[in-house]
Design an enzyme around this catalytic site. Structure first.
Site, mmCIF file in Angstrom:
data_model
loop_
_atom_site.group_PDB
_atom_site.id
_atom_site.type_symbol
_atom_site.label_atom_id
_atom_site.label_comp_id
_atom_site.label_asym_id
_atom_site.label_seq_id
_atom_site.Cartn_x
_atom_site.Cartn_y
_atom_site.Cartn_z
ATOM 1 N N ARG A 114 0.860 -1.180 0.000
ATOM 2 C CA ARG A 114 0.000 0.000 0.000
ATOM 3 C C ARG A 114 0.894 1.226 0.000
ATOM 4 N NH1 ARG A 114 -2.215 1.423 6.073
ATOM 5 N NH2 ARG A 114 -0.169 1.773 6.998
ATOM 6 N N GLU A 153 -3.201 7.889 5.900
ATOM 7 C CA GLU A 153 -1.885 7.984 6.538
ATOM 8 C C GLU A 153 -0.800 8.405 5.545
ATOM 9 O OE1 GLU A 153 -2.702 4.642 10.050
ATOM 10 O OE2 GLU A 153 -1.412 4.135 8.337
ATOM 11 N N GLU A 312 -8.339 6.087 14.408
ATOM 12 C CA GLU A 312 -7.917 4.692 14.504
ATOM 13 C C GLU A 312 -7.145 4.483 15.799
ATOM 14 O OE1 GLU A 312 -5.607 2.865 11.413
ATOM 15 O OE2 GLU A 312 -6.712 3.842 9.805
ATOM 16 N N GLU A 360 -2.840 -7.929 7.746
ATOM 17 C CA GLU A 360 -3.249 -7.482 9.082
ATOM 18 C C GLU A 360 -4.255 -8.423 9.737
ATOM 19 O OE1 GLU A 360 -2.757 -2.876 9.488
ATOM 20 O OE2 GLU A 360 -4.018 -3.235 7.740
ATOM 21 N N HIS A 363 -4.122 -8.388 13.491
ATOM 22 C CA HIS A 363 -4.373 -7.100 14.143
ATOM 23 C C HIS A 363 -5.752 -7.177 14.801
ATOM 24 C CE1 HIS A 363 -5.128 -2.834 14.690
ATOM 25 N NE2 HIS A 363 -3.945 -2.517 14.206
#
Length: 673
Positions: A114, A153, A312, A360, A363
């Site tokens: 990403r 981000e 987040e 993830e 996570h």
């Protein structure tokens, strides 16, 4: 003026990133049922969905997103709708491989992660504008839409690109910035090592060189890379403002993570309608709740003191650190409400349902692999009720006691090569000073060095190597007008081009500190220095010492050994109506507390010794009233003094005199009057 509050959100935001495209469509009905059970008010959608929205060039499939937004609206859940420009599809890179960024060593990154974007690439810019326009046109009036979420981000994991497209863009940026190549040569000091340029066309980005390159060039490239990302954000924001007026636009920051130091959030904060932040605990053995408080205070400061939103964080462990422990029982709620205490208008998570596939999948999420018969789920439901109960705090502002100066340009400059000691870590000093203020129960605002500081009785400068003349003058005026200043070593040394200020160190701070520094004398690894002071008080420093010469300042602590023995270690300069303190070595927690205790006395800040360690007390105030948050990070029940009667919002109980805060719990009192 653009809206700054998510549209239609009457209370605080509670929810998380929702990625239903990872699941069969019939799972969505179970999701929204459980969201309602948990008290979810808003979810972030579509952030990584470009390949689904535009599966082939110019072919669009919005039906799945139509149905999703309709389902959310039918269930009273607001949508933070992403523009998916952080992850262009595989077909885009197949057509435009030059849109993949290039590292300083010439390596071109590959598709498959990403954020692999050359932000100067014209094909990327056009495609990002197109998909943003399509989304805005289709969903501007959708009743579920509360907030636009541009990209994701910025700067993670790549901010700077060194390809030929970026080289050409960098030259244009330098031409705008300096006007003439002669001005650039002067600013960069290109007379050194024969680096002088005859025209802008000779300049490349700071690619890999045999030894250290030009530090001013590297610093400007950091600025260029940051501004280039911001140009792309602004382009998307302006499309959304034009086509979907009345809906605020944001992008999620990562303010206090050293892993995201490529972004000047002071500049970005002026461009978003609502400041939002992502925060994850760094589990490296330190007190994680202190970094959390620092991140929240810094984010609020980037927002200019206005309410912001935690967009987040994690319900439990993450998956990208070397070791990823679970959160202890109650820690999720405590973390979430600590952010709210420091100005957040809610608590959002990554993500709603835990992924089964992809990078993830380990996570933590609001709905974990273990399902609803799990501790995490039960705590999520309980937290949802707490967030709902705190709706009255919406729109109030956190009340700060002191200011800490913070400048990303200085961090960039400090991080360049060939400095006096690799053991000096400017960010470590910022963390250490913040922790010392936290332990004195002082709420911190962060401030840019050139901003108005008159509202603060005490201002701390942890380690700002780069400081403009304007900033130095600002601090001198602050002290002359009655403020108290504390400055740590290796501050005020260079100007905005990384050129040492003319004359002795500490350059921009000589006048306000009333001293000069003849020479730095960093210590070797493991070396320590003793300093002696008032009433025989002895402290220990390491990493750094200096040959300080008072020019009006008084010596408070003196070096007792080493090369600098007999020289001042800590000084105090009375200037006008205020005073300025300087510490020329790296003090530990005990030393910082002693120093700040004396500075706080100068600033007439009363000690708060009655508050237990690791029990933070923060106030939010506004038209709806004043709210005292007490967050107990310890395993022992605590008592917090109250200066007024009030009602505790999470239990409904009346509170007076001393507020009982159980171990690991949070209490929020709406004070009477």
């Amino acid at each position: 003026m653009p809206e700054t509050t998510p549209k239609g959100l009457t209370g605080l935001a509670f929810g998380g990133d929702y990625n239903p495209e990872q699941w069969p469509e019939d799972v969505r009905h179970e999701d929204v049922r459980l969201m309602r059970e948990a008290g979810v008010t808003m979810v972030s959608v579509g952030i990584f969905s470009w390949a689904l929205l535009e599966p082939t060039p110019g072919t669009y499939e919005f039906g799945w997103l139509d149905r999703l937004l309709d389902l959310l609206h039918d269930n009273g859940i607001r949508a933070d709708l992403g523009t998916p420009t952080v992850a262009p599809p595989a077909w885009f890179y197949r057509e435009h491989p030059d849109a993949l960024p290039v590292a300083a060593d010439g390596t071109r990154y590959a598709f498959g992660s990403r954020g692999a974007i050359c932000h100067s690439n014209t094909h990327y810019r056009a495609a990002a504008a197109n998909i943003t326009t399509r989304l805005a046109t289709r969903y501007a009036d959708h009743p579920a839409l509360a907030l636009w979420h541009v990209h994701n981000e910025y700067g993670v994991p790549v901010s700077a690109c060194y390809c030929e497209s970026c080289a050409a863009h960098f030259r244009r940026w330098l031409t705008r910035t300096y006007g003439t190549v002669e001005a650039l040569n002067e600013a960069w000091g290109t007379a050194f090592w024969g680096q002088r340029y005859a025209d802008f066309g000779q300049i490349d980005p700071p690619r890999l060189t045999p030894t250290v390159g030009n530090p001013a060039q590297a610093l400007d490239h950091r600025r260029f890379a940051d501004e280039t990302m911001r140009e792309n954000f602004v382009a998307e924001r302006d499309i959304l403002h034009r086509l979907a007026p009345g809906i605020p636009v944001t992008t999620n920051f990562m303010t206090a993570l050293s892993q995201c130091d490529s972004v000047d959030y002071w500049a970005w904060g002026r461009e978003v309608d609502l400041v939002t932040n992502d925060h994850y605990l760094i589990t490296d053995g330190r007190r994680t709740h202190v970094n959390l408080a620092m991140a929240a205070d810094l984010t609020r400061s980037v927002a200019g003191g206005a309410p912001w939103l935690l967009l987040e964080h994690s319900t439990s462990g993450v998956n990208w650190q070397p070791r990823n422990p679970a959160k202890a029982p109650g820690q999720m709620a405590r973390n979430s409400l600590a952010h709210v205490a420091r100005g957040s208008e809610g608590a959002m998570f990554f993500q709603w349902r835990q992924s089964r596939r992809g990078a993830e999948k380990f996570h933590s999420s609001m709905l974990p692999h273990a399902g609803t018969d799990s501790r995490v789920w039960r705590e999520v439901v309980e937290l949802g009720a707490s967030v709902e109960a705190l709706a009255p705090v919406k729109g109030t502002r956190t009340v700060a006691d002191v200011a800490v100066l913070w400048d990303w340009h200085s961090w960039w400059a400090q991080g360049l090569q060939w400095r006096p000691s690799e053991d000096h870590d400017a960010r470590e000093r910022a963390d250490a000073f913040y922790e010392a203020l936290y332990d004195r129960h002082l709420t911190v605002d962060f401030a840019h060095p050139e901003t108005d500081l008159s509202a603060y009785p005490l201002v701390v400068v942890p380690a700002l190597y780069l400081m403009t003349e304007a900033a130095g003058n600002n601090l001198r005026e602050y002290v002359e007008s009655g403020g108290t200043l504390v400055v740590s070593y290796f501050s005020g040394i260079v100007d905005e081009h990384d050129a040492v200020h003319a004359g002795p160190y500490p350059g921009a701070l000589r006048d306000v500190l009333g001293l000069t520094v003849e020479e730095f004398s960093p210590l070797l690894a493991g070396e320590r220095t003793r300093i002696t002071g008032p009433d025989g008080c002895e402290l220990t420093g390491d990493v750094w010492t200096e040959f300080v010469v008072p020019r009006g300042a008084e010596t408070v602590w003196t070096y007792a050994d080493g090369l600098t023995a007999g020289h001042p270690a800590v000084t105090r300069n009375r200037l006008g109506q205020g005073s300025a303190w300087y510490v020329s070595t790296r003090l530990g927690a005990q030393g910082l507390d002693a120093l700040l205790g004396r500075a706080a006395h100068d600033a007439r800040i009363a000690p708060r010794a009655e508050l237990p360690r690791d029990v933070e007390v923060v106030r939010r105030a506004g038209e709806s009233g004043t709210y005292l948050f007490a967050v107990n990070h310890t395993s022992t029940d605590a008592k917090v003094p109250l200066d007024a009667h009030g009602t505790e919002l999470l239990t409904g109980e009346r509170a007076a005199g001393r507020l009982a805060v159980p171990a690991g719990a949070v209490r929020v009192v709406r004070l009477d009057g």
